[in-house]
Design a protein around this motif. Structure first.
Motif, mmCIF file in Angstrom:
data_model
loop_
_atom_site.group_PDB
_atom_site.id
_atom_site.type_symbol
_atom_site.label_atom_id
_atom_site.label_comp_id
_atom_site.label_asym_id
_atom_site.label_seq_id
_atom_site.Cartn_x
_atom_site.Cartn_y
_atom_site.Cartn_z
ATOM 1 N N GLY A 103 0.811 -1.221 0.000
ATOM 2 C CA GLY A 103 0.000 0.000 0.000
ATOM 3 C C GLY A 103 0.842 1.268 0.000
ATOM 4 O O GLY A 103 2.080 1.241 0.079
ATOM 5 N N GLY A 104 0.120 2.392 -0.098
ATOM 6 C CA GLY A 104 0.791 3.685 -0.006
ATOM 7 C C GLY A 104 1.357 3.900 1.388
ATOM 8 O O GLY A 104 2.387 4.548 1.575
ATOM 9 N N THR A 105 0.685 3.327 2.388
ATOM 10 C CA THR A 105 1.161 3.457 3.768
ATOM 11 C C THR A 105 2.557 2.854 3.900
ATOM 12 O O THR A 105 3.449 3.452 4.530
ATOM 13 C CB THR A 105 0.192 2.734 4.736
ATOM 14 O OG1 THR A 105 -1.119 3.230 4.504
ATOM 15 C CG2 THR A 105 0.577 2.956 6.182
ATOM 16 N N TRP A 131 -3.291 14.020 6.571
ATOM 17 C CA TRP A 131 -3.801 12.679 6.894
ATOM 18 C C TRP A 131 -3.209 12.275 8.249
ATOM 19 O O TRP A 131 -1.989 12.336 8.431
ATOM 20 C CB TRP A 131 -3.328 11.734 5.786
ATOM 21 C CG TRP A 131 -3.778 10.311 5.901
ATOM 22 C CD1 TRP A 131 -5.027 9.855 6.204
ATOM 23 C CD2 TRP A 131 -2.955 9.143 5.672
ATOM 24 N NE1 TRP A 131 -5.033 8.489 6.174
ATOM 25 C CE2 TRP A 131 -3.788 8.022 5.846
ATOM 26 C CE3 TRP A 131 -1.628 8.944 5.328
ATOM 27 C CZ2 TRP A 131 -3.320 6.724 5.699
ATOM 28 C CZ3 TRP A 131 -1.166 7.644 5.174
ATOM 29 C CH2 TRP A 131 -2.007 6.558 5.351
ATOM 30 N N HIS A 134 0.039 10.268 8.798
ATOM 31 C CA HIS A 134 1.373 10.831 8.508
ATOM 32 C C HIS A 134 2.142 11.070 9.808
ATOM 33 O O HIS A 134 3.324 10.770 9.907
ATOM 34 C CB HIS A 134 1.255 12.152 7.744
ATOM 35 C CG HIS A 134 0.976 11.962 6.287
ATOM 36 N ND1 HIS A 134 0.307 12.902 5.542
ATOM 37 C CD2 HIS A 134 1.272 10.963 5.427
ATOM 38 C CE1 HIS A 134 0.201 12.478 4.292
ATOM 39 N NE2 HIS A 134 0.778 11.308 4.196
ATOM 40 N N HIS A 179 1.032 16.591 -0.510
ATOM 41 C CA HIS A 179 0.011 15.770 -1.173
ATOM 42 C C HIS A 179 -0.031 16.204 -2.644
ATOM 43 O O HIS A 179 -0.210 17.386 -2.926
ATOM 44 C CB HIS A 179 -1.375 16.026 -0.587
ATOM 45 C CG HIS A 179 -1.498 15.686 0.882
ATOM 46 N ND1 HIS A 179 -2.489 14.872 1.367
ATOM 47 C CD2 HIS A 179 -0.760 16.055 1.961
ATOM 48 C CE1 HIS A 179 -2.365 14.752 2.689
ATOM 49 N NE2 HIS A 179 -1.319 15.469 3.074
ATOM 50 N N ASN A 184 -5.898 15.153 1.494
ATOM 51 C CA ASN A 184 -6.639 14.504 2.581
ATOM 52 C C ASN A 184 -6.188 15.129 3.897
ATOM 53 O O ASN A 184 -5.005 15.040 4.230
ATOM 54 C CB ASN A 184 -6.334 12.994 2.575
ATOM 55 C CG ASN A 184 -7.038 12.248 3.695
ATOM 56 O OD1 ASN A 184 -7.806 12.821 4.453
ATOM 57 N ND2 ASN A 184 -6.755 10.951 3.797
ATOM 58 N N ASP A 212 3.184 12.433 -1.335
ATOM 59 C CA ASP A 212 2.220 11.370 -1.087
ATOM 60 C C ASP A 212 1.186 11.461 -2.208
ATOM 61 O O ASP A 212 0.491 12.473 -2.350
ATOM 62 C CB ASP A 212 1.561 11.553 0.288
ATOM 63 C CG ASP A 212 0.700 10.347 0.652
ATOM 64 O OD1 ASP A 212 0.286 9.614 -0.264
ATOM 65 O OD2 ASP A 212 0.450 10.131 1.852
ATOM 66 N N ALA A 214 -1.799 9.418 -3.410
ATOM 67 C CA ALA A 214 -2.706 8.299 -3.134
ATOM 68 C C ALA A 214 -4.009 8.387 -3.936
ATOM 69 O O ALA A 214 -4.841 7.490 -3.841
ATOM 70 C CB ALA A 214 -3.020 8.246 -1.637
ATOM 71 N N TYR A 215 -4.181 9.472 -4.719
ATOM 72 C CA TYR A 215 -5.480 9.663 -5.368
ATOM 73 C C TYR A 215 -5.367 10.028 -6.849
ATOM 74 O O TYR A 215 -6.216 10.762 -7.367
ATOM 75 C CB TYR A 215 -6.279 10.742 -4.609
ATOM 76 C CG TYR A 215 -6.594 10.309 -3.192
ATOM 77 C CD1 TYR A 215 -7.691 9.507 -2.919
ATOM 78 C CD2 TYR A 215 -5.758 10.658 -2.126
ATOM 79 C CE1 TYR A 215 -7.964 9.073 -1.624
ATOM 80 C CE2 TYR A 215 -6.017 10.232 -0.831
ATOM 81 C CZ TYR A 215 -7.129 9.440 -0.586
ATOM 82 O OH TYR A 215 -7.386 9.009 0.696
ATOM 83 N N SER A 244 0.037 5.057 -4.353
ATOM 84 C CA SER A 244 -0.928 4.013 -3.980
ATOM 85 C C SER A 244 -1.919 3.754 -5.107
ATOM 86 O O SER A 244 -2.347 4.677 -5.802
ATOM 87 C CB SER A 244 -1.711 4.469 -2.746
ATOM 88 O OG SER A 244 -2.804 3.606 -2.501
ATOM 89 N N SER A 246 -4.615 1.867 -4.142
ATOM 90 C CA SER A 246 -5.727 1.363 -3.337
ATOM 91 C C SER A 246 -7.063 1.915 -3.819
ATOM 92 O O SER A 246 -8.027 1.176 -4.008
ATOM 93 C CB SER A 246 -5.537 1.750 -1.870
ATOM 94 O OG SER A 246 -4.370 1.160 -1.359
ATOM 95 N N LYS A 247 -7.103 3.231 -4.007
ATOM 96 C CA LYS A 247 -8.393 3.872 -4.292
ATOM 97 C C LYS A 247 -8.709 3.821 -5.783
ATOM 98 O O LYS A 247 -9.792 3.427 -6.171
ATOM 99 C CB LYS A 247 -8.375 5.341 -3.861
ATOM 100 C CG LYS A 247 -7.614 5.607 -2.592
ATOM 101 C CD LYS A 247 -8.419 5.425 -1.348
ATOM 102 C CE LYS A 247 -7.534 5.583 -0.134
ATOM 103 N NZ LYS A 247 -8.241 5.666 1.106
ATOM 104 N N ARG A 255 -3.306 -4.303 -0.931
ATOM 105 C CA ARG A 255 -2.117 -3.586 -0.476
ATOM 106 C C ARG A 255 -1.124 -3.366 -1.617
ATOM 107 O O ARG A 255 -0.058 -3.997 -1.686
ATOM 108 C CB ARG A 255 -1.463 -4.310 0.720
ATOM 109 C CG ARG A 255 -2.402 -4.689 1.825
ATOM 110 C CD ARG A 255 -3.300 -3.538 2.298
ATOM 111 N NE ARG A 255 -2.544 -2.431 2.851
ATOM 112 C CZ ARG A 255 -2.796 -1.156 2.560
ATOM 113 N NH1 ARG A 255 -3.774 -0.822 1.733
ATOM 114 N NH2 ARG A 255 -2.086 -0.209 3.080
HETATM 115 C C1 LIG Z 1 -3.039 10.829 1.972
HETATM 116 C C2 LIG Z 1 -2.977 9.349 1.995
HETATM 117 N N1 LIG Z 1 -1.786 8.753 1.843
HETATM 118 C C3 LIG Z 1 -1.667 7.425 1.854
HETATM 119 C C4 LIG Z 1 -2.759 6.610 2.030
HETATM 120 C C5 LIG Z 1 -2.496 5.148 2.091
HETATM 121 O O1 LIG Z 1 -3.239 4.337 1.314
HETATM 122 P P1 LIG Z 1 -3.054 2.776 1.304
HETATM 123 O O2 LIG Z 1 -2.026 2.384 2.293
HETATM 124 O O3 LIG Z 1 -4.380 2.216 1.643
HETATM 125 O O4 LIG Z 1 -2.603 2.458 -0.089
HETATM 126 C C6 LIG Z 1 -4.029 7.179 2.209
HETATM 127 C C7 LIG Z 1 -5.197 6.360 2.456
HETATM 128 O O5 LIG Z 1 -6.185 6.730 3.022
HETATM 129 C C8 LIG Z 1 -4.124 8.590 2.185
HETATM 130 O O6 LIG Z 1 -5.306 9.202 2.331
#
Ligand SMILES: Cc1ncc(COP(=O)(O)O)c(C=O)c1O
Length: 401
Positions: A103-105, A131, A134, A179, A184, A212, A214-215, A244, A246-247, A255
């Protein structure tokens, strides 16, 4: 026993909210907390492009053997092209090393661990607000943090002057977390001119831009959403990008993320990656195969990729439509607050401006869940709950009167 002597940890502010939501027996409940896209039937769908890739994978996959620490090479190549766009990818891909992450995390964490290892005294500058995770990740990595001004809640937009004034003062050894799009929690993004200002400051001041991302695709479009990132990357020698899928590929639980290390040369990028691999090895050993294999198939097959781009567009336009409906619904029901700013924001989230008492009222009296600070996941709204939510928010505003 060890556990008897310690207190339970507090629930995660966002994921804990979802747990509370699930436990709530009220049928009309609405979850505007966690950042998950839902369609009008309330489902978080498996994208058709992903489903097709899943069929291809089922027929062709030969092993579930471990991946290398840096992940699936085809995935890394496709992600570099997606993040940088064809033009910049052709111009600078040699200077970019990519590691697949959980994942991005996972990418944010490895990026921060990397920073801590090699610049232990660095401070990470974060947008105010950012977020919540972070701060948690930086703390876990042992890094100091400071805030730079970002959201002007009175004018409901980015405080570009305040942000730039602070970034000009950030020392060269520090990192600035930015971002790329769909900020976020606020939904307020930088305009292209503001990005140019940030890029010029980054180039002059010499701090490390830590993006970051993620979108991608949820803001204005795939090309538009990377404009700011490219503006900075064109001007700085080094950067980190946590990415990421994910979304935008609906791969939340698979992940699927990536850490991109931009360096002055291909050799330096590989040196950076060698250290990132060492850090990944002791955290999770190697990343999960399935989601990355799906993403590599989707991005690498022109037909599937075109289908995915259409699906991203459909999600993006749905969220925009919801923003319009929310503003119209709120405007029709009250005149105390002008909510038009919600329409000009990007991505899933919007800072509604609702205070703690209003957020608590909505949750307790109306079964509408939103994060503390009044962050709404606009993508959690549906045509069958829109009127109810607008009515309830309008009622909550009367608490102030
Ligand atoms: C700003 C930001 N960074 C990173 C993530 C991480 O996403 P993930 O680990 O689910 O890929 C999110 C998820 O909510 C996010 O909002």
């Amino acid at each position: 026993m060890f556990y008897n002597s310690i207190e339970a940890a507090p629930p995660d502010p966002i994921l804990g909210l979802t747990e509370a939501f699930r436990r709530d027996p009220r049928e009309h409940k609405v979850n505007l907390g966690v950042g998950v896209f839902v369609d009008d039937a309330g489902r978080t769908p498996v994208l058709e492009s992903v489903r097709r890739a899943e069929r291809m994978l089922w027929e062709t996959e030969k092993t579930k053997d471990y991946l290398p620490i840096a992940g699936l090479p085809t995935y890394g190549r496709e992600v570099a092209r997606l993040v940088l766009g064809d033009e910049l990818h052709a111009a600078m891909a040699g200077r970019v090393a990519v590691g697949q992450t959980p994942g991005g995390t996972g990418a944010v964490r490895i990026g921060m661990d990397l920073l801590k290892t090699y610049r232990p005294d660095a401070t990470v500058w974060m947008s105010s607000p950012t977020w919540g995770n972070h701060h948690g990740i930086a703390a876990a990595a042992g890094l100091a943090t400071r805030d730079y001004p970002y959201y002007d809640s009175v004018r409901t937009r980015v405080d570009v002057d305040g942000m730039c004034a602070t970034l000009e003062q950030v020392p060269a050894g520090d990192a600035v977390l930015i971002h790329v799009c769909c900020h976020n929690p606020t939904g307020a993004d930088l305009e292209p001119e503001a990005w140019e200002r940030v890029a010029a400051i980054a180039a002059k001041a010499g701090w490390l831009p830590f993006f970051d991302f993620a979108y991608l695709g949820f803001g204005e479009g795939l090309a538009e959403d990377r404009t700011g990132l490219l503006a900075v990357l064109k001007r700085v020698p080094e950067a980190v990008v946590a990415f990421s899928l994910s979304k935008n590929m609906g791969l939340y639980s698979e992940r699927v993320g990536a850490l991109l290390l931009v360096a002055e040369s291909a050799e330096s990028a590989e040196v950076g990656l060698s250290h990132a691999k060492r850090l990944g090895r002791v955290l999770y050993s190697n990343p999960p195969r399935h989601g990355a294999a799906l993403a590599a198939l989707v991005l690498g097959d022109p037909e599937l990729c075109a289908l995915w781009e259409e699906e991203v567009k459909t999600m993006r336009e749905r969220i925009r439509g919801l923003r319009r409906q929310l503003v119209a619904g709120l405007t029709a029901r009250q005149s105390a607050v002008d909510f038009c700013f919600i329409e000009s924001q990007h991505g899933m989230f919007s800072f509604s401006g609702l205070n703690d008492a209003q957020v608590a009222f909505l949750r307790e009296e109306k079964a509408i869940y939103m994060a503390k600070g009044g962050r709404i996941n606009v993508a959690g709204l549906r045509s069958d709950n829109m009127d109810y939510v607008c009515e309830a928010i309008a009622e909550s505003l009367k608490l102030d009167e």
